[in-house]
Design an enzyme around this catalytic site. Structure first.
Site, PDB file in Angstrom:
ATOM      1  N   GLU A  44       0.836  -1.204   0.000  1.00 25.45           N
ATOM      2  CA  GLU A  44       0.000   0.000   0.000  1.00 25.45           C
ATOM      3  C   GLU A  44       0.874   1.258   0.000  1.00 25.45           C
ATOM      4  O   GLU A  44       1.831   1.375   0.766  1.00 25.45           O
ATOM      5  CB  GLU A  44      -0.871  -0.037   1.247  1.00 25.45           C
ATOM      6  CG  GLU A  44      -1.775   1.156   1.465  1.00 25.45           C
ATOM      7  CD  GLU A  44      -2.608   1.001   2.736  1.00 25.45           C
ATOM      8  OE1 GLU A  44      -3.590   1.729   2.869  1.00 25.45           O
ATOM      9  OE2 GLU A  44      -2.268   0.137   3.581  1.00 25.45           O
ATOM     10  N   LYS A 112      -9.191   2.477  -2.689  1.00 24.31           N
ATOM     11  CA  LYS A 112      -9.506   1.839  -1.404  1.00 24.31           C
ATOM     12  C   LYS A 112     -10.886   2.271  -0.919  1.00 24.31           C
ATOM     13  O   LYS A 112     -11.215   3.459  -0.882  1.00 24.31           O
ATOM     14  CB  LYS A 112      -8.433   2.219  -0.378  1.00 24.31           C
ATOM     15  CG  LYS A 112      -8.528   1.521   0.954  1.00 24.31           C
ATOM     16  CD  LYS A 112      -7.311   1.900   1.816  1.00 24.31           C
ATOM     17  CE  LYS A 112      -7.300   1.220   3.153  1.00 24.31           C
ATOM     18  NZ  LYS A 112      -6.105   1.573   3.955  1.00 24.31           N
ATOM     19  N   CYS A 148      -5.399  -3.190   2.023  1.00 22.79           N
ATOM     20  CA  CYS A 148      -5.304  -3.245   3.490  1.00 22.79           C
ATOM     21  C   CYS A 148      -6.659  -3.421   4.172  1.00 22.79           C
ATOM     22  O   CYS A 148      -7.213  -4.498   4.198  1.00 22.79           O
ATOM     23  CB  CYS A 148      -4.573  -2.003   4.002  1.00 22.79           C
ATOM     24  SG  CYS A 148      -3.880  -2.238   5.664  1.00 22.79           S
ATOM     25  N   LYS A 181      -0.223  -9.088  16.604  1.00 25.11           N
ATOM     26  CA  LYS A 181      -0.858  -8.672  15.349  1.00 25.11           C
ATOM     27  C   LYS A 181      -0.706  -9.728  14.252  1.00 25.11           C
ATOM     28  O   LYS A 181      -1.636  -9.952  13.461  1.00 25.11           O
ATOM     29  CB  LYS A 181      -0.250  -7.346  14.881  1.00 25.11           C
ATOM     30  CG  LYS A 181      -0.890  -6.723  13.648  1.00 25.11           C
ATOM     31  CD  LYS A 181      -2.288  -6.239  13.933  1.00 25.11           C
ATOM     32  CE  LYS A 181      -2.870  -5.439  12.781  1.00 25.11           C
ATOM     33  NZ  LYS A 181      -2.267  -4.111  12.613  1.00 25.11           N
ATOM     34  N   GLY A 325      22.987   7.382  27.212  1.00 23.87           N
ATOM     35  CA  GLY A 325      23.441   7.608  28.577  1.00 23.87           C
ATOM     36  C   GLY A 325      23.325   6.316  29.363  1.00 23.87           C
ATOM     37  O   GLY A 325      22.220   5.829  29.610  1.00 23.87           O
ATOM     38  N   SER A 327      23.589   4.031  32.685  1.00 19.89           N
ATOM     39  CA  SER A 327      23.471   4.221  34.134  1.00 19.89           C
ATOM     40  C   SER A 327      23.920   3.002  34.919  1.00 19.89           C
ATOM     41  O   SER A 327      24.038   3.060  36.146  1.00 19.89           O
ATOM     42  CB  SER A 327      22.015   4.518  34.493  1.00 19.89           C
ATOM     43  OG  SER A 327      21.202   3.375  34.252  1.00 19.89           O
ATOM     44  N   GLY A 328      24.160   1.896  34.234  1.00 25.58           N
ATOM     45  CA  GLY A 328      24.399   0.642  34.929  1.00 25.58           C
ATOM     46  C   GLY A 328      23.110  -0.088  35.249  1.00 25.58           C
ATOM     47  O   GLY A 328      23.120  -1.111  35.931  1.00 25.58           O
ATOM     48  N   GLY A 329      21.978   0.421  34.744  1.00 23.44           N
ATOM     49  CA  GLY A 329      20.675  -0.189  34.968  1.00 23.44           C
ATOM     50  C   GLY A 329      20.204  -0.973  33.763  1.00 23.44           C
ATOM     51  O   GLY A 329      20.793  -0.928  32.677  1.00 23.44           O
ATOM     52  N   SER A 332      18.881   1.265  30.271  1.00 22.55           N
ATOM     53  CA  SER A 332      19.918   1.786  29.382  1.00 22.55           C
ATOM     54  C   SER A 332      20.746   0.657  28.782  1.00 22.55           C
ATOM     55  O   SER A 332      21.231   0.767  27.647  1.00 22.55           O
ATOM     56  CB  SER A 332      20.819   2.775  30.120  1.00 22.55           C
ATOM     57  OG  SER A 332      21.507   2.164  31.191  1.00 22.55           O
ATOM     58  N   THR A 432      16.129   6.378  27.386  1.00 20.73           N
ATOM     59  CA  THR A 432      16.106   5.015  27.939  1.00 20.73           C
ATOM     60  C   THR A 432      14.903   4.739  28.832  1.00 20.73           C
ATOM     61  O   THR A 432      14.850   3.703  29.492  1.00 20.73           O
ATOM     62  CB  THR A 432      17.398   4.743  28.724  1.00 20.73           C
ATOM     63  OG1 THR A 432      17.497   5.683  29.801  1.00 20.73           O
ATOM     64  CG2 THR A 432      18.629   4.878  27.835  1.00 20.73           C
ATOM     65  N   GLU A 437       7.627   3.664  33.459  1.00 22.39           N
ATOM     66  CA  GLU A 437       8.071   4.964  33.973  1.00 22.39           C
ATOM     67  C   GLU A 437       7.329   6.102  33.295  1.00 22.39           C
ATOM     68  O   GLU A 437       6.875   7.052  33.955  1.00 22.39           O
ATOM     69  CB  GLU A 437       9.573   5.107  33.748  1.00 22.39           C
ATOM     70  CG  GLU A 437      10.418   4.135  34.541  1.00 22.39           C
ATOM     71  CD  GLU A 437      11.871   4.141  34.117  1.00 22.39           C
ATOM     72  OE1 GLU A 437      12.701   3.591  34.866  1.00 22.39           O
ATOM     73  OE2 GLU A 437      12.190   4.671  33.030  1.00 22.39           O
TER      74      GLU A 437
END
Length: 582
Positions: A44, A112, A148, A181, A325, A327-329, A332, A432, A437
Site C-alpha cells: 500500500e 480503497k 489493506c 498482530k 546515557g 546508568s548501569g541499569g 539503558s 532510555t 516509567e
C-alpha cells in the site's frame, strides 16, 4: 492448466523519497522478471511511503507521486510482467489507490473503499473512499484488488469481486506491528479465504516510520484458508509462489454459501469494474518450491521490531551514530544493546555520568556492558556541575529541605551533556525510559527525557527484563551483566534510593497500566482483578497527571496494543476523576 506466478515485493520504502522508492521498486521488478513472475504486487502506498500524513495536503507532493508512478509504468514497457502498485490517485479529491501497470501503461486503478480511522490510522482526514470493486483477467485468471483495511471486512469489496468471477484476491497492505498482530492477521485472512473459497495473496510493507514498525510477513493462502507461503518478518524480500486455479471453480460448486451472498453484495457494492490485459504472454516454466518464512516467537519478535524501528529512524533521518546515557541499569543496557544490533558497535557511544550518589558497582556494570558490546565508553562526572547549581540556588532554597528538585537537577545536567555531545558531533541521543516509567511520570522533563528517539517508550518494565534476558540467551553469554538483572532498580539521585520508594512493584504496576491504558478498564474493574484499591487509585492518578510530560517526550516505537502518542489522545487540561464506586 491455468497458473499464475505471483510475486509479493515486501518493500521498505521511505516516506516522501520518490527517487529512492522508485529505484527500489524497479529493482524488485528486475528480480521479479528474472524469476518469471506474471503478477508482481507491492505494498500500500509504496510510491509515497506509508503513512505520508500531512504531506498529502501538499499539491506538489501529489504531483510528484504521479510522476513517480509514470516512471515505474514506463519501466514496465516490454517486460511481459503485470505490476500492482500502491500510490495516491487524484481527480477532484485524492484516493488511496492501486494501479495495475503493464507494458508501459496504467491498465486500471482501484481506489480503497474502507478507510481506517482509529488507533494510529487517520485516513479519513486525507482520502475520499472509493466505491467500485475492480477485478482484472491475466492469463485466464480473474484477480480482485483490495487495499489493506478492505480485507478486514467480510462485506468488503473482496466478496463482490469473488461473486463477479475473481479466482484470486490480492491485498496490498501497510499493516503496522504490535504484539499479537501477526496471529490476528493470519487468522483473519484464513477466515476470508475459507469463506470466499478463494486464494488470497497478501503483501505487507516492512520497515520503521517514526513510531510505527511494519513487520512484513507477506502471505499466500489457498482457498481452504491454509497458509502456503510466508515472507520473512522484519526484512525486505520477494516472495514468489505458483498458484494453480483448476480447482477453484470446482470447490465453489460444492459450496453454496457464495450463491446466497450474491444478492446482498450487489445491493451493497453495485457495479464491479472488469479489465482484461491484452498481450500478456504465457511463459513455460517449472513450478518453483514455495518459501515459508519463520513466524518469530515472543519475545524475539518484539526485539526484532525494536531493532528495525531504531535502525530505520536513525538512518532515514540522516544520522550515522547514536548516543546512549548508560546508568548501569537494565533500561539503558537494553537500549544500548538494541542500538548496537541496529547500527553496529562502531556507531554507538555510551556515556556514564556519575554524581555523588552513584554507586561504584553501577559504574562497573556500565563499563562491563560497554566492553561486552564493543562500543566507545566515556565517563563525564556531573558532581562539580551539580555543586555549582546547589551553590547558586542555596540562597533561593533557604529554609527548604532537599526533595525531587535536587534530584531532577542531576537528571537535567545529564540531559544537557548528552545534547551538547549530540550538537557537537551530530549523534542522535536515544532515551532510555520504559513504558512503566513514562506512564507514571517517573522521569524528568529536559533530563532523562531529553533526546531524539525513545527506543523502549512502549515497553513495560517487566518486558524489558524478558527482552534483555532473551538477548543474553541468544548470544550464549552475558552481554548485559548478571548483576544488572539482580540489583533493585534505582535512579541513584539520592542516598539509598530505589524505584520502589515511589512506585509499586513493577509486576503490579504493569498490570495496572495494561488494564487502564491498553484495555481501558475502569478503576473498579482493575481492583476486581485482586489489586489493592489504594494502589490502583494512586497509580491511575499518577498516569493522568503525567500526560503533560508525555506530550513533550520524543517519539518511540509502538509495540503494544495502545501506545502513548498517536494511539492515545488524552486531554492535559481536564478535571474528570473516576470514582472507584466502592
Amino acid at each position: 492448466m491455468r497458473k499464475l506466478r505471483i510475486g509479493l515485493a515486501q518493500l521498505n520504502s521511505i516516506v516522501g523519497d520518490f527517487n529512492h522508492n522508485v529505484y527500489k521498486i524497479c529493482e524488485f521488478i528486475k528480480e521479479g522478471k528474472s524469476k518469471k513472475v506474471d503478477l508482481l504486487c507491492f505494498p500500500e502506498l509504496a510510491i509515497t511511503g506509508y503513512p505520508p500524513e500531512d504531506l498529502l495536503l501538499k499539491p506538489a507532493f501529489i504531483r510528484d507521486n504521479l510522476a513517480a508512478l509514470s516512471k515505474v509504468a514506463e519501466f514496465t514497457k516490454g517486460l511481459n510482467l503485470a505490476i500492482l502498485l500502491g500510490f495516491v490517485d487524484v481527480d477532484s479529491d485524492i484516493y488511496n489507490a492501486a494501479a495495475l501497470l503493464y507494458d508501459g501503461d496504467i491498465k486500471c486503478i482501484y481506489r480503497k473503499m474502507f478507510l481506517p480511522n482509529y488507533g494510529v490510522f487517520d485516513e479519513e482526514r486525507y482520502f475520499k473512499a472509493g466505491n467500485t470493486p475492480v477485478l482484472f483477467e491475466l492469463l485466464g485468471v480473474k484477480v480482485g484488488i483490495t487495499i489493506c483495511e478492505d480485507i478486514w471486512y467480510s462485506i468488503g469489496p473482496a466478496i463482490a469481486e469473488v461473486l463477479n468471477g475473481a479466482e484470486l484476491i490480492v491485498n496490498i497492505s501497510a499493516s503496522p506491528y504490535q504484539i499479537g498482530k501477526r496471529d490476528l492477521r493470519e487468522r483473519m485472512l484464513s477466515i476470508r479465504a475459507l469463506d470466499m473459497v478463494t486464494p488470497i495473496a497478501y503483501v505487507n510493507l516492512v520497515g520503521g516510520q517514526d513510531e510505527l514498525v511494519f513487520d512484513g510477513y507477506s502471505l499466500v493462502l489457498d482457498g481452504e484458508g491454509k497458509i502456503i507461503a510466508r515472507g520473512d518478518g522484519f526484512e525486505e524480500c520477494l516472495l514468489v509462489v505458483d498458484l494453480l486455479f483448476e480447482e477453484v471453480p470446482k470447490n465453489r460448486l460444492r459450496d453454496p454459501r457464495l450463491r446466497k451472498e450474491k444478492i446482498r453484495s450487489m445491493l451493497m457494492h453495485g457495479e464491479v469494474k472488469f479489465v482484461f490485459i491484452n498481450g500478456c504472454l504465457k511463459e513455460e516454466k517449472p513450478i518453483i518450491s514455495t518459501y515459508m518464512g519463520r513466524a518469530l516467537d515472543f519475545p524475539e519478535e518484539v526485539y526484532r521490531a525494536l531493532v528495525l524501528g531504531t535502525r530505520d529512524y536513525v538512518k532515514k533521518n540522516g544520522f550515522k551514530k547514536a548516543l546512549v546515557g548508560l546508568s548501569g541499569g537494565i533500561d539503558s543496557s537494553l537500549v544500548a544493546t538494541i542500538a548496537v544490533d541496529a547500527l553496529g558497535a562502531q556507531n554507538v557511544i555510551g556515556v556514564y555520568m556519575p554524581s555523588r550518589y552513584s554507586s561504584f558497582t553501577s559504574m562497573e556494570d556500565a563499563e562491563r556492558l560497554a566492553f561486552n558490546l564493543g562500543i566507545e565508553f566515556r565517563v563525564i562526572s556531573i558532581d562539580s556541575i551539580f555543586q555549582v547549581y546547589l551553590d547558586v540556588l542555596s540562597s533561593h532554597f533557604s529554609g527548604t529541605e532537599p526533595d525531587a528538585t535536587e534530584e531532577n537537577i542531576q537528571a537535567r545536567i545529564r540531559g544537557n551533556i548528552l545534547m551538547a555531545l549530540s550538537n557537537k558531533f551530530g549523534w542522535l541521543v536515544l532515551t532510555t525510559g520504559n513504558k512503566s516509567e513514562m506512564a507514571c511520570g517517573y522521569a524528568t522533563l529536559y533530563g532523562d527525557m531529553a533526546g531524539g528517539f525513545a527506543v523502549i517508550k512502549d515497553v513495560p518494565k517487566m518486558l524489558v527484563y524478558k527482552l534483555a534476558s532473551w538477548r543474553n540467551e541468544v548470544e550464549g553469554r552475558e552481554i548485559i551483566p548478571k548483576r544488572i538483572f539482580e540489583k533493585p532498580p534505582s535512579a541513584e539521585l539520592k542516598p539509598d534510593q530505589k524505584d520502589s520508594d515511589t512506585l509499586p512493584p513493577y509486576d503490579l504496576l504493569d498490570m495496572i497500566i495494561e488494564g487502564y491504558i491498553e484495555k481501558n478498564l475502569s478503576l473498579e474493574e482493575i481492583v476486581s482483578l485482586g489489586l489493592d484499591a489504594s494502589i490502583v487509585r494512586r497509580v491511575v492518578g499518577m498516569i493522568d497527571r503525567s500526560e503533560y510530560k508525555r506530550r513533550q517526550a520524543p517519539p518511540g516505537i509502538k509495540i503494544t496494543q495502545l501506545s502513548f502518542g498517536k494511539d492515545r489522545r488524552f486531554p492535559i487540561t481536564n478535571r474528570y476523576k473516576e470514582s472507584l464506586g466502592l
